[in-house]
Write a protein that holds these residues in place. Sequence first.
Motif, short mmCIF file in Angstrom:
data_model
loop_
_atom_site.label_atom_id
_atom_site.label_comp_id
_atom_site.label_asym_id
_atom_site.label_seq_id
_atom_site.Cartn_x
_atom_site.Cartn_y
_atom_site.Cartn_z
N GLU A 32 2.45 28.05 91.01
CA GLU A 32 1.09 28.01 90.49
C GLU A 32 1.07 27.61 89.01
OE1 GLU A 32 -1.13 31.54 91.41
OE2 GLU A 32 -0.63 31.41 93.54
N CYS A 82 -6.58 19.10 95.35
CA CYS A 82 -5.40 19.95 95.41
C CYS A 82 -5.45 21.03 94.33
CB CYS A 82 -4.14 19.09 95.28
SG CYS A 82 -2.62 19.96 95.65
N SER A 85 -8.41 23.59 95.15
CA SER A 85 -8.06 24.45 96.28
C SER A 85 -6.88 25.35 95.94
CB SER A 85 -7.77 23.61 97.53
OG SER A 85 -6.66 22.75 97.31
N GLY A 86 -5.94 24.86 95.13
CA GLY A 86 -4.82 25.70 94.70
C GLY A 86 -5.28 26.87 93.86
N TRP A 107 -9.69 27.64 102.02
CA TRP A 107 -9.01 26.98 100.92
C TRP A 107 -7.52 26.77 101.17
CZ3 TRP A 107 -11.83 24.30 97.93
CH2 TRP A 107 -13.12 24.71 97.59
N ASP A 108 -6.88 27.70 101.87
CA ASP A 108 -5.44 27.56 102.11
C ASP A 108 -5.09 26.33 102.93
OD1 ASP A 108 -2.71 28.51 101.76
OD2 ASP A 108 -2.80 29.01 103.90
N HIS A 111 -5.86 23.26 100.87
CA HIS A 111 -4.85 23.03 99.83
C HIS A 111 -3.61 22.36 100.43
CE1 HIS A 111 -2.64 23.52 96.15
NE2 HIS A 111 -1.72 24.26 96.75
N SER A 114 -4.61 18.70 101.21
CA SER A 114 -4.79 17.87 100.02
C SER A 114 -3.47 17.64 99.29
CB SER A 114 -5.83 18.48 99.08
OG SER A 114 -5.41 19.74 98.61
#
Length: 157
Positions: A32, A82, A85-86, A107-108, A111, A114
């Motif tokens: 992250e 990306c 969503s990350g 979102w997972d 992500h 994307s």
Amino acid sequence: MSMKKRVVLDVVLLVIFALSALPAITGVPAHEWISLVAVVVMVAHCARRGMLGAGEKSRGVSGIRIARIALNALIGLSLAACAVSGIMVSGTVLPSFGLFATGYYFWDPFHAFSAKILLAFLLIHVVLNARVVFVLARKMKAGRATNAAAVSKVDHG
């Protein structure tokens, strides 16, 4: 910007992206934080090159240049998707700022999708620019190209 600095920025970008693309190796928290750095470096790369081919106007319009501009736009859109969503599925970055996002089950997978699309577009980008990299490396090795003016002759063909 000198050619050496341009090449260093591109290599740093490639290394940072490679690290951010491997959360199973780096661990999710490092993934992250590295990904946030990767987004900043990618934006710097785009700004240095001229967003969406803005510097290409003086060279005329061709199908190849239009395709490169379209590819750059797709890379930008997939990078944004990306990154957003990350952040939305973040288990480290958001909580460190006291934030929480709902919608993990949307979102997972978004992500993951994307990120794969971004990787595909970036691979195409690297392949399309491989000639530029090889020419620059050959010139640097020979010591002939020492400034950005020499690079402009081989940039994006």
